[in-house]
Design a protein around this motif. Structure first.
Motif, PDB file in Angstrom:
ATOM      1  N   THR A  68      -9.836 -30.970   7.865  1.00 36.97           N
ATOM      2  CA  THR A  68      -8.836 -30.456   8.800  1.00 36.97           C
ATOM      3  C   THR A  68      -9.117 -28.984   9.080  1.00 36.97           C
ATOM      4  O   THR A  68      -9.361 -28.212   8.162  1.00 36.97           O
ATOM      5  CB  THR A  68      -7.417 -30.610   8.208  1.00 36.97           C
ATOM      6  OG1 THR A  68      -7.199 -31.994   7.907  1.00 36.97           O
ATOM      7  CG2 THR A  68      -6.361 -30.138   9.167  1.00 36.97           C
ATOM      8  N   SER A  81      -5.831 -24.583   3.618  1.00 36.13           N
ATOM      9  CA  SER A  81      -6.855 -24.082   4.533  1.00 36.13           C
ATOM     10  C   SER A  81      -8.111 -23.637   3.784  1.00 36.13           C
ATOM     11  O   SER A  81      -9.201 -23.634   4.346  1.00 36.13           O
ATOM     12  CB  SER A  81      -6.315 -22.946   5.399  1.00 36.13           C
ATOM     13  OG  SER A  81      -6.121 -21.788   4.654  1.00 36.13           O
ATOM     14  N   TYR A  87       0.096 -23.545   2.251  1.00 39.29           N
ATOM     15  CA  TYR A  87      -0.631 -23.691   3.513  1.00 39.29           C
ATOM     16  C   TYR A  87      -2.001 -23.014   3.399  1.00 39.29           C
ATOM     17  O   TYR A  87      -3.032 -23.595   3.764  1.00 39.29           O
ATOM     18  CB  TYR A  87       0.169 -23.095   4.679  1.00 39.29           C
ATOM     19  CG  TYR A  87      -0.597 -23.110   5.975  1.00 39.29           C
ATOM     20  CD1 TYR A  87      -0.556 -24.216   6.814  1.00 39.29           C
ATOM     21  CD2 TYR A  87      -1.387 -22.026   6.353  1.00 39.29           C
ATOM     22  CE1 TYR A  87      -1.285 -24.234   7.994  1.00 39.29           C
ATOM     23  CE2 TYR A  87      -2.118 -22.037   7.523  1.00 39.29           C
ATOM     24  CZ  TYR A  87      -2.061 -23.149   8.347  1.00 39.29           C
ATOM     25  OH  TYR A  87      -2.799 -23.173   9.507  1.00 39.29           O
ATOM     26  N   ALA A 124       2.971 -26.597  10.942  1.00 39.63           N
ATOM     27  CA  ALA A 124       1.589 -26.288  10.568  1.00 39.63           C
ATOM     28  C   ALA A 124       0.710 -26.831  11.692  1.00 39.63           C
ATOM     29  O   ALA A 124       0.801 -28.009  12.048  1.00 39.63           O
ATOM     30  CB  ALA A 124       1.230 -26.944   9.244  1.00 39.63           C
ATOM     31  N   PHE A 144      -2.962 -27.682  13.388  1.00 37.82           N
ATOM     32  CA  PHE A 144      -4.320 -28.025  13.000  1.00 37.82           C
ATOM     33  C   PHE A 144      -5.039 -28.650  14.185  1.00 37.82           C
ATOM     34  O   PHE A 144      -4.418 -29.140  15.125  1.00 37.82           O
ATOM     35  CB  PHE A 144      -4.334 -28.966  11.794  1.00 37.82           C
ATOM     36  CG  PHE A 144      -3.669 -30.293  12.029  1.00 37.82           C
ATOM     37  CD1 PHE A 144      -4.416 -31.415  12.362  1.00 37.82           C
ATOM     38  CD2 PHE A 144      -2.296 -30.432  11.905  1.00 37.82           C
ATOM     39  CE1 PHE A 144      -3.802 -32.647  12.569  1.00 37.82           C
ATOM     40  CE2 PHE A 144      -1.671 -31.650  12.105  1.00 37.82           C
ATOM     41  CZ  PHE A 144      -2.424 -32.766  12.446  1.00 37.82           C
ATOM     42  N   TRP A 189      -7.339 -25.911   9.998  1.00 38.96           N
ATOM     43  CA  TRP A 189      -5.992 -25.347  10.062  1.00 38.96           C
ATOM     44  C   TRP A 189      -6.023 -24.134  10.987  1.00 38.96           C
ATOM     45  O   TRP A 189      -6.848 -23.250  10.827  1.00 38.96           O
ATOM     46  CB  TRP A 189      -5.524 -24.960   8.660  1.00 38.96           C
ATOM     47  CG  TRP A 189      -5.517 -26.152   7.763  1.00 38.96           C
ATOM     48  CD1 TRP A 189      -6.492 -26.533   6.886  1.00 38.96           C
ATOM     49  CD2 TRP A 189      -4.512 -27.158   7.696  1.00 38.96           C
ATOM     50  NE1 TRP A 189      -6.143 -27.702   6.268  1.00 38.96           N
ATOM     51  CE2 TRP A 189      -4.936 -28.113   6.751  1.00 38.96           C
ATOM     52  CE3 TRP A 189      -3.304 -27.358   8.346  1.00 38.96           C
ATOM     53  CZ2 TRP A 189      -4.185 -29.240   6.431  1.00 38.96           C
ATOM     54  CZ3 TRP A 189      -2.554 -28.472   8.026  1.00 38.96           C
ATOM     55  CH2 TRP A 189      -2.991 -29.398   7.084  1.00 38.96           C
TER      56      TRP A 189
END
Length: 155
Positions: free
Chosen positions: A73, A42, A38, A99, A101, A75
């Protein structure tokens, strides 16, 4: 002063995912690997995303598409719902997570149940969106079992 790690562990990046991203050590379990992936998304660290996917699937990953997704994206958070081993196996583990976003439509959630496998003492993500071995083929994790009786039965 170091910033908080994007994985939402509450630790600083330097005390959390940085060591994994710099290949100084491997995540100790599937949850650490998922959190570090993750963070890598990011930070647009696509090399880490590829390196932590099951080796036989790595050549199938579209690096440019992964980079574009990570780059476009924003995050905004991670919630680990559960991390559990698989009964009767010390090389399989599952992680359920959300997650978060943000995009033009607002804050959204990506909910996932992910499978991770330990190969030669390192944890890897099994990407179910990529081609997998045939059910009667040997499993890519090296267990010696057929795919359907190993990782395939867990997806």
């Amino acid at each position: 002063m170091d910033v908080l790690c994007p994985c939402c562990s509450g630790k600083t990046y330097g005390d959390c995912c940085a060591a994994f991203h710099l290949n100084r050590r491997h995540p100790a379990d599937a949850e650490q690997l998922m959190r570090s992936r993750y963070s890598a998304y990011s930070l647009c660290n696509i090399d880490y995303i590829v390196a932590t996917t099951v080796p036989s699937q790595q050549p199938l990953l579209d690096r440019e598409a992964l980079y574009q997704w990570a780059e476009t994206t924003r995050w905004v958070g991670l919630e680990v719902i559960s991390h559990q081993g698989v009964a009767g196996s010390d090389i399989h583990s599952k992680v359920e997570f959300n997650a978060f976003f943000a995009d033009a439509e607002g804050t959204r959630t990506h909910h996932e149940h992910s499978l991770f496998v330990k190969i030669h003492e390192a944890w890897y993500f099994v990407d179910p969106t990529l081609p997998l071995p045939g059910m009667k083929k040997p499993c890519f994790c090296g267990s010696g079992k057929k795919f359907k009786h190993c990782c395939g039965g867990l997806l």
